[in-house]
Write a protein that holds these residues in place. Sequence first.
Motif, short mmCIF file in Angstrom:
data_model
loop_
_atom_site.label_atom_id
_atom_site.label_comp_id
_atom_site.label_asym_id
_atom_site.label_seq_id
_atom_site.Cartn_x
_atom_site.Cartn_y
_atom_site.Cartn_z
N ASN A 141 -12.60 10.17 -4.50
CA ASN A 141 -11.82 9.85 -3.40
C ASN A 141 -11.31 8.57 -3.18
OD1 ASN A 141 -10.99 9.93 -0.60
ND2 ASN A 141 -12.99 9.61 0.51
N ALA A 142 -10.02 8.53 -3.41
CA ALA A 142 -9.28 7.36 -3.65
C ALA A 142 -8.43 6.99 -2.27
CB ALA A 142 -8.19 7.30 -4.84
N SER A 143 -7.21 6.92 -2.26
CA SER A 143 -6.60 6.56 -1.08
C SER A 143 -4.92 6.76 -1.17
CB SER A 143 -6.65 5.41 -0.49
OG SER A 143 -6.00 4.97 0.63
N ILE A 144 -4.23 7.08 -0.29
CA ILE A 144 -2.95 7.17 -0.38
C ILE A 144 -2.35 5.68 -0.76
CG2 ILE A 144 -2.46 6.62 1.81
CD1 ILE A 144 0.28 8.15 1.79
N CYS A 145 -3.19 4.63 -0.53
CA CYS A 145 -2.81 3.23 -0.82
C CYS A 145 -2.83 3.06 -2.27
CB CYS A 145 -3.73 2.48 -0.07
SG CYS A 145 -3.75 2.32 1.65
N ALA A 146 -3.35 3.74 -2.96
CA ALA A 146 -3.42 3.97 -4.32
C ALA A 146 -2.00 3.83 -5.04
CB ALA A 146 -4.23 4.79 -4.97
N VAL A 147 -1.12 4.50 -4.45
CA VAL A 147 0.49 4.66 -4.67
C VAL A 147 1.36 3.96 -3.67
CG1 VAL A 147 -0.16 6.35 -6.27
CG2 VAL A 147 0.59 6.92 -4.04
N GLN A 148 0.91 3.86 -2.55
CA GLN A 148 1.78 3.37 -1.48
C GLN A 148 0.88 2.45 -0.68
OE1 GLN A 148 4.48 6.17 0.84
NE2 GLN A 148 3.16 5.75 2.45
N PRO A 149 0.97 1.15 -0.95
CA PRO A 149 -0.08 0.08 -0.47
C PRO A 149 0.24 -0.33 1.18
CG PRO A 149 1.56 -0.76 -2.09
CD PRO A 149 1.86 0.60 -2.10
N LEU A 150 -0.68 -0.69 1.57
CA LEU A 150 -0.68 -1.48 3.12
C LEU A 150 -0.70 -3.00 2.56
CD1 LEU A 150 -2.70 0.80 5.15
CD2 LEU A 150 -0.26 0.72 5.18
N SER A 151 0.12 -3.92 3.06
CA SER A 151 0.42 -5.17 2.75
C SER A 151 -0.90 -5.97 3.03
CB SER A 151 1.50 -5.61 3.38
OG SER A 151 1.16 -5.63 4.99
N TYR A 152 -1.65 -5.46 4.06
CA TYR A 152 -2.90 -6.51 4.36
C TYR A 152 -4.15 -6.25 3.66
CZ TYR A 152 -4.20 -2.34 7.08
OH TYR A 152 -4.72 -1.10 7.21
N GLU A 153 -4.12 -5.25 2.50
CA GLU A 153 -5.33 -5.00 2.00
C GLU A 153 -5.16 -4.66 0.32
OE1 GLU A 153 -7.41 -1.70 3.49
OE2 GLU A 153 -5.72 -0.36 3.60
#
Length: 262
Positions: A141-153
Amino acid sequence: MDLGLKGRLAVITGGSVGIGLAVAEGLAAEGARILIAARGGERAGAEAARIASTFGVEAAGVAADVATAEGCAAVIAAAGDRGGADILINNAGTGSNETIMQAPDEKWQSYWDLHVMAAVRLARGLVPQMRGKGGGVVLNNASICAVQPLSYEPIYNVTKAALMMFSKNLATEVIGDGIRVNCINPGLVLTPDWVKTAKQLTAGSGGDWQGHLQGVAEEHADIRRFASPEEVAHFFVFLCSDKASYSVGSTYFVDGGMLKTA
């Protein structure tokens, strides 16, 4: 529809809450045996007992911090005591909040251990059990943030990207043993962590945490809402099943249209 999961032993890390708990319930509903790993052993045991009573399956909890080698060893031993794992769900994880310039080495290392090394260590211990049983399934279980990052994390983004690449490499290495490895990148999922954060952020401005979350959904997801953990869990259960027999080494987005690339 028979998904072919009856009697299989599923190990779920971070399985006492949120997506992990929903996956445990979904697999139990299909007749799988459940081993929940969580830092809070009492909660893991309580949820396992509830699942056993509700679904009529064998279920147990194990107290383990999988960010440590010792915690992973405890999970591997518990699975071995129950005949060996058929399914591994690497779900344990948490968000972060920092800048690259200010985050210390220790914070980077702690997230690396939780999001990446836990998956590495558990694979090293549980894949041989699966091999001995003729095959198995690993889902990360990764995250969409693995390819489309959120700036604060940034630390969360980087370590989840590493987990996604680990999935691809492990898949190539073990498919010859009949072990299928895939990665799931969820988008916005209404977990207790999201609710807790929203309540904290709105405490000084009226407390409309539901409105805050709705704003997040409208900003990021085409579907304009969060997923429930159960909605995401359905996809995990399918990928664990015999119906997903040709799904190998892939990353699947379950994100309500949040991903902005093809």
